[in-house]
Design an enzyme around this catalytic site. Structure first.
Site, PDB file in Angstrom:
ATOM      1  N   LYS A   1       0.839  -1.196   0.000  1.00  0.00           N
ATOM      2  CA  LYS A   1       0.000   0.000   0.000  1.00  0.00           C
ATOM      3  C   LYS A   1       0.876   1.249   0.000  1.00  0.00           C
ATOM      4  CE  LYS A   1      -3.887   1.891   2.724  1.00  0.00           C
ATOM      5  NZ  LYS A   1      -4.736   1.642   3.921  1.00  0.00           N
TER       6      LYS A   1
ATOM      7  N   SER B   1      -9.710   2.402   2.565  1.00  0.00           N
ATOM      8  CA  SER B   1      -8.461   2.932   2.037  1.00  0.00           C
ATOM      9  C   SER B   1      -7.516   1.924   1.397  1.00  0.00           C
ATOM     10  CB  SER B   1      -7.716   3.727   3.122  1.00  0.00           C
ATOM     11  OG  SER B   1      -7.062   2.910   4.035  1.00  0.00           O
TER      12      SER B   1
ATOM     13  N   SER C   1     -10.258  -0.723   6.937  1.00  0.00           N
ATOM     14  CA  SER C   1      -9.576  -0.523   5.658  1.00  0.00           C
ATOM     15  C   SER C   1      -8.920  -1.751   5.055  1.00  0.00           C
ATOM     16  CB  SER C   1      -8.533   0.597   5.794  1.00  0.00           C
ATOM     17  OG  SER C   1      -9.173   1.836   5.943  1.00  0.00           O
TER      18      SER C   1
END
Length: 512
Positions: A102, A183, A207
């Site tokens: 990420k 996210s 998330s």
């Protein structure tokens, strides 16, 4: 350098190597990749080339990937191939496996870690994040960064899930008009669309769980502190955790195995959680009979709220029957007595704590960078004001960032919030599990994300079905701190019995 420039360079550099046609990339697992390695049907470099072509084909539409490491990726793949040729000791499961991390996780070298913001373009970490260092030690090839909701969905209310100025708007590969949710969206999209087998996400409050649910992949939200947050842009030290997002439970468990452990740079949390790491590792809990004898509480009220006759109602009914047939003891119609208070606390106390913690953690992260164009949250706010078009300031603003900048550390308000959250944990999930002697609770999708977030509790989401419009939904197994072994047994047994996941329709139109 951004993705659209790096893909042609990488493909050109790797053009001399092509994996034999006997290896099937779609839905490839760590196990199937290693079988191909061992049988001579595939090399790490060949696998990398296949994934790069998949990314080049699909990502212009899906926006799951932000950036690729042109030099480091090929070099790492070639080192993995050389080590394999040397033979000797058995290589770890992630050896030679490409991984997307990420875009809030630092990796030393060419990659930026920007949390989707243009303000951090050009920043360079002095060293790898703790989880990245562990991935590299396990032989993984850090391919690049996955897109996310800017600032981990903590910039302002109303910002679309999966959107950032750097990555654009991520799209759900099953139903492009559906949400990617929360996210870690790019990590889930990339895994779902077979751009890689392994991705890494982070979660504060939903998330990992939510994008995994909506993109039909497996997400493991570890107990807070089980994985290091050092070198990661986080929101809350109390709640943030780093975990795998993959297509299968076994792959996710292999990744979890590689990234857990003590880190002196995140000493307090990782030291405390290290007590939960089982001797012999997590792989031993990939037990196909893992549901047998497990007491699982169904949080029926407030969570399983589906219209009568809906696909979800039928599917979950069938799943519960399957679990019973496999020996699980389902304790039905359970209710968290404080759920309304918990939800209210999330909107007030949790938010106040997150605002204070975000400023502290972000400024600390920035202070450790080798180079950075911005030095503080205040600088980032100024950057956004000076770049209103690119950051879509008129549309979204940056109210959370401004509110966070106005905080001054952990004071009486935040301490009161912490005390309230601790009380809600004891009187909520901990009490219901103790009274009912539960091994786990079960809820649909990410519906229990706040219940699990406030106590730093773990969860595993597994694909459960597809709605009438084709949007995926998941089942979530959660438990108390350190209950990963039980959750792995339960989720693996469920996955193997149901085998719900199917590739997204987008792959049917791909040339790959």
């Amino acid at each position: 350098m951004v993705l659209r420039y790096l893909v042609p360079l990488l493909l050109a550099a790797a053009a001399a190597t092509t994996a034999p046609a006997t290896f099937v990339l779609e839905e490839a697992t760590i196990e199937s990749i290693h079988r191909a390695f061992a049988g001579g049907a595939l090399t790490s470099r060949g696998l990398l080339e296949l994934y790069l072509r998949r990314i080049a084909s699909l990502d212009p539409a899906l926006h799951a990937v932000v950036e690729l490491d042109a030099d480091g990726t090929l070099a790492a793949a070639e080192r993995a191939d050389a080590a394999r040729l040397l033979g000797g000791a058995a290589l770890p499961p992630l050896h030679g496996i490409p991984v997307l991390i990420k875009d809030n996780i630092a990796a030393a070298g060419a990659l930026n870690a920007t949390a989707g913001s243009l303000a951090l373009v050009g920043s360079r970490p002095a060293r790898d994040a703790g989880v990245v260092a562990r991935l590299r030690r396990a032989g993984a090839v850090v391919l690049g960064t996955a897109s996310l909701s800017e600032w981990c969905n903590f910039r302002a209310p109303g910002v679309p899930a999966g959107w950032s100025p750097r990555g654009g708007q991520g799209l759900n590969p099953y139903v492009p008009s559906a949400t990617t949710c929360s996210s870690s969206s790019g990590s889930a999209i990339a895994a779902a669309a077979n751009m890689v087998s392994v991705t890494i996400g982070t979660e504060t409050d939903g998330s990992i769980m939510c994008p995994s649910s909506f993109n039909s992949v497996v997400g493991i939200k570890p107990t807070v502190g089980l994985t290091s947050r050092a070198g990661v842009i986080i929101i809350s030290l109390r709640m943030d955790t780093v975990g795998p997002i993959c297509r299968t439970v076994s792959d996710a468990v292999n990744v979890l195995e590689a990234i857990v452990g003590y880190d002196p740079r995140d000493a307090e949390a990782t030291r405390m959680a290290s007590q939960y790491i089982p001797e012999g590792g997590y792989g031993q809990f990939l037990n196909i009979d893992g549901l047998r004898g497990k007491r699982i509480g169904i949080l029926r009220k407030d969570f399983f709220r589906f219209p009568p006759g809906s696909i979800q109602e039928k599917v979950f009914g069938d799943h519960f029957n399957t679990m019973r047939q496999l020996g699980a003891i389902l304790v039905d119609n359970l209710e968290i007595p404080s759920i309304k208070v918990i939800n209210d606390a999330v909107q007030s106390g949790e938010r106040a704590l997150m605002l204070a913690e975000f400023k502290l953690s972000l400024n600390s992260y920035l202070s450790e960078l080798a180079t950075t164009p911005v030095k503080s949250l205040s600088d980032i706010i100024d950057f956004n004001n000076k770049h209103p078009v690119e950051e879509r300031m008129a549309e979204f603003g940056q109210s959370y960032l401004v509110q966070s900048e106005a905080t001054n550390g952990i004071g009486p308000t935040e301490e009161c919030a912490i005390a309230k959250l601790n009380e809600l944990c004891k009187e909520g999930l901990e009490k219901i599990m103790l009274v009912n002697r539960l091994d786990a609770i079960v809820a649909p999708g990410a519906s229990a994300h706040s219940l699990l977030a406030i106590g730093g509790y773990p969860a595993i989401t597994v694909p459960a079905g597809y709605a009438s419009d084709g949007v995926p939904f998941a089942i979530c197994f959660g438990g108390l701190k350190g209950s990963e072994p039980k959750l792995i047994e339960i989720s693996y047994s469920f996955e193997q019995a149901t085998k719900v996941r199917r590739p997204p329709p987008v792959l049917q139109h791909s040339a790959l």
